[in-house]
Design an enzyme around this catalytic site. Structure first.
Site, short mmCIF file in Angstrom:
data_model
loop_
_atom_site.label_atom_id
_atom_site.label_comp_id
_atom_site.label_asym_id
_atom_site.label_seq_id
_atom_site.Cartn_x
_atom_site.Cartn_y
_atom_site.Cartn_z
N GLU A 52 21.91 -16.10 18.71
CA GLU A 52 22.79 -17.17 19.52
C GLU A 52 24.33 -16.89 19.43
OE1 GLU A 52 20.34 -17.36 17.53
OE2 GLU A 52 19.21 -19.23 17.54
N SER A 94 -9.22 -1.38 -8.91
CA SER A 94 -9.60 -2.29 -9.83
C SER A 94 -9.46 -1.64 -11.23
CB SER A 94 -11.03 -2.46 -9.68
OG SER A 94 -11.26 -2.96 -8.28
N1 LIG Z 1 -8.97 7.36 9.95
C1 LIG Z 1 -8.34 6.32 9.67
O1 LIG Z 1 -7.60 5.48 10.06
C2 LIG Z 1 -8.47 6.30 7.97
C3 LIG Z 1 -9.60 6.99 7.26
N2 LIG Z 1 -9.68 6.71 6.02
C4 LIG Z 1 -10.69 7.60 5.40
O2 LIG Z 1 -11.45 6.51 4.82
C5 LIG Z 1 -12.33 7.25 3.60
C6 LIG Z 1 -12.11 6.12 2.36
O3 LIG Z 1 -12.91 4.95 2.34
P1 LIG Z 1 -13.50 4.16 1.44
O4 LIG Z 1 -14.29 5.34 0.73
O5 LIG Z 1 -14.42 3.15 1.91
O6 LIG Z 1 -12.22 3.90 0.23
P2 LIG Z 1 -11.25 2.61 0.21
O7 LIG Z 1 -10.15 3.26 0.70
O8 LIG Z 1 -11.58 1.68 1.35
O9 LIG Z 1 -11.38 2.24 -1.17
C7 LIG Z 1 -12.41 1.45 -1.50
C8 LIG Z 1 -12.10 1.04 -2.90
O10 LIG Z 1 -11.01 -0.01 -2.88
C9 LIG Z 1 -11.27 -0.51 -4.26
N3 LIG Z 1 -11.09 -2.01 -3.92
C10 LIG Z 1 -10.52 -2.88 -4.69
N4 LIG Z 1 -10.59 -4.20 -4.32
C11 LIG Z 1 -11.33 -4.15 -3.05
C12 LIG Z 1 -11.82 -5.04 -2.08
N5 LIG Z 1 -11.48 -6.39 -2.33
N6 LIG Z 1 -12.61 -4.50 -0.95
C13 LIG Z 1 -12.93 -3.32 -1.03
N7 LIG Z 1 -12.62 -2.42 -1.89
C14 LIG Z 1 -11.81 -2.59 -2.87
C15 LIG Z 1 -12.76 -0.30 -4.52
O11 LIG Z 1 -12.86 0.75 -5.98
P3 LIG Z 1 -12.69 0.13 -7.33
O12 LIG Z 1 -13.82 -1.11 -7.53
O13 LIG Z 1 -12.68 0.97 -8.09
O14 LIG Z 1 -11.34 -0.73 -7.20
C16 LIG Z 1 -13.23 0.17 -3.52
O15 LIG Z 1 -14.35 1.08 -3.95
C17 LIG Z 1 -11.56 8.44 3.37
O16 LIG Z 1 -12.36 9.48 4.00
C18 LIG Z 1 -10.48 8.39 4.45
O17 LIG Z 1 -10.11 9.61 4.76
C19 LIG Z 1 -8.84 6.01 5.04
C20 LIG Z 1 -7.96 5.31 5.85
C21 LIG Z 1 -7.87 5.45 7.22
ZN LIG Z 2 20.54 -19.15 13.79
#
Ligand SMILES: NC(=O)C1=CN([C@@H]2O[C@H](COP(=O)(O)OP(=O)(O)OC[C@H]3O[C@@H](n4cnc5c(N)ncnc54)[C@H](OP(=O)(O)O)[C@@H]3O)[C@@H](O)[C@H]2O)C=CC1
Ligand SMILES: [Zn+2]
Ligand SMILES: Nc1c(N[C@@H]2O[C@H](COP(=O)(O)O)[C@@H](O)[C@H]2O)[nH]c(=O)[nH]c1=O
Length: 391
Positions: free
Chosen positions: A53, A225
């Site tokens: 504004e 974690s």
């Molecule tokens: N095409 C795309 O857009 C994308 C693809 N990818 C692909 O995805 C794959 C990875 O996926 P994924 O293996 O499922 O791993 P994530 O990256 O989703 O990680 C999952 C881990 O995160 C930790 N975590 C902590 N808190 C939470 C929660 N509240 N909920 C869920 N997870 C939590 C856990 O590990 P812990 O218990 O040790 O903390 C869990 O095992 C890879 O192959 C990657 O290349 C990834 C991103 C984007």
């Molecule tokens: Zn303003």
């Protein structure tokens, strides 16, 4: 299109010039109109700069007297130590503006109708756009943060036609092509932080940068974690002083956990403790509170599958942008895992749905069904500002 809609649309075009640069402020645009013609325009270019504004009033000079002002958001009306600009209502009054048309009331509790009241008090006419969904969605992150006092959560993924975000071996570079990834990088640049799970860090060693577009790189956040993040990962090596790691120390936490924590902190990493959920992973609500306390008002969650599924399962998301590429991967990493849904009618639904074509790919972009209603019903406005349905 009526003449008001024409001017309001222009305010949003102007507001978009501040995209990715105004946080924690909203993007705002304004036009001054005299005799049915725009005589001056303004926008909020970046945080700390003139408000829209004020920029329009400055551009108009003495011509502003007797003009009508269209602004995408209710003009601000307060002073505070952390506020960088004076109240726009004072400038509007001093300039002699005749009437103010407002796209959307400001959900900031310090304004929320007080801007309207300040203008009315001195006899300036004020009207509010009745079709204001576009304004609420335009500043989705600011509006959500102001009304729900938590970061806006924007889920993003790139999937194959058969819903895989990585091939069976975990490789995901690349599913979407560079033109789609450029849009993904633009989403990154519009948010305060970008989150991935530790599975993604171990599989991809991502940079999480905005190298394909101009704009700031949001703060990286890793849900990890038990602190499995490698000290030699790119995020620790290259972005250590910005990186946030959300850990959940278990009861039988080992010496190694504290050793890794110490080494991460030596590299500038902020290790925060989230509450455990029923499975021992980070409770997402508590994680969002921690991030909010760090000044993070919007979060782009890029995956992987585990993290996306958790946000969806707990209904802790506001928007989903899914890039769909014309490729089939067969068995591989599913974009979304089990959501506990057993009937088709109970599936997660969306509103404000848009499908965009990017070359051979499609982008699905939409809000959680009920998102807008949740904001509107939790938004409290100064009652006196609303008369006969308009303010
Ligand atoms: N095409 C795309 O857009 C994308 C693809 N990818 C692909 O995805 C794959 C990875 O996926 P994924 O293996 O499922 O791993 P994530 O990256 O989703 O990680 C999952 C881990 O995160 C930790 N975590 C902590 N808190 C939470 C929660 N509240 N909920 C869920 N997870 C939590 C856990 O590990 P812990 O218990 O040790 O903390 C869990 O095992 C890879 O192959 C990657 O290349 C990834 C991103 C984007
Ligand atoms: Zn303003
Ligand atoms: N594979 C994949 C994406 N993957 C996402 O991008 C991350 C890598 O980011 P960077 O290191 O900055 O390139 C990766 O870990 C995951 O979060 N994104 C997309 O737009 N399209 C794609 O095909």
């Amino acid at each position: 299109m009526n003449i008001d809609s024409f001017f309001f649309e222009r305010t949003l075009e102007l507001a978009a010039r501040g995209r990715g640069r105004t946080s924690p402020n909203p993007m705002v645009g304004a036009v001054l109109v005299k005799d049915g013609r725009i005589i001056a325009e303004g926008c909020h270019r970046r945080h700390g700069d003139l408000h829209a504004e004020a920029a329009a009033l400055e551009a108009a000079g003495s011509e502003a007297g007797g003009a009508e002002l269209y602004c995408s958001l209710e003009p601000c009306s307060y002073r505070s130590p952390e506020k960088l600009q004076p109240p726009c209502t004072e400038r509007i009054i001093a300039a002699g503006v005749r009437h103010v048309h407002i796209g959307q009331p400001d959900p900031n509790p310090k304004v929320s109708g007080r801007g309207v009241l300040a203008l009315r008090e001195v006899g300036i006419g004020v009207s509010l756009s009745e079709e204001n969904e576009a304004f609420w969605r335009f500043n989705d992150a600011f509006n959500t943060r102001m009304v729900l006092s938590r970061p806006f959560v924007h889920l993003k993924c790139a999937m194959s036609l058969d819903g895989r975000i990585a091939a069976a071996g975990g490789d995901s570079r690349w599913i979407s092509d560079e033109s789609a990834r450029r849009v993904g990088h633009r989403f990154r640049s519009e948010r305060d932080a970008i989150a991935v799970g530790i599975g993604t860090v171990l599989a991809d060693d991502p940079e999480l940068s905005t190298r394909l577009v101009e704009g700031h790189s949001p703060r990286p956040v890793v849900f990890d974690s038990s602190l499995k993040i490698p000290l030699e990962s790119r995020l620790v090596r290259e972005r250590g002083d910005e990186l946030i790691v959300l850990a959940v120390p278990s009861e039988d936490v080992t010496e190694n956990f504290f050793d890794v924590k110490h080494r991460l902190e030596q590299r500038g990493v902020r290790v925060l403790y989230a509450e455990p959920d029923s499975t021992g992973k980070a409770d997402l609500s508590s994680a969002l509170d921690l991030l909010y306390a760090q000044g993070i008002g919007s979060l782009l969650v890029e995956g992987g599958s585990g993290l996306l599924t958790s946000f969806l399962k707990h209904r802790l998301y506001d928007r989903l942008s899914a890039f769909v590429a014309p490729v089939l991967l067969g068995s591989g990493v599913e974009a979304v895992g089990d959501l506990g849904i057993t009937r088709a009618g109970d599936g997660l639904a969306f509103e404000g749905v848009n499908w965009f074509r990017i070359g051979d790919q499609q982008l699905f972009d939409a809000y959680r069904s009920g998102w807008l209603e949740e904001l509107r019903s939790n938004f409290t406005v100064q009652e006196a500002a609303y008369v006969h349905g308009t303010c």
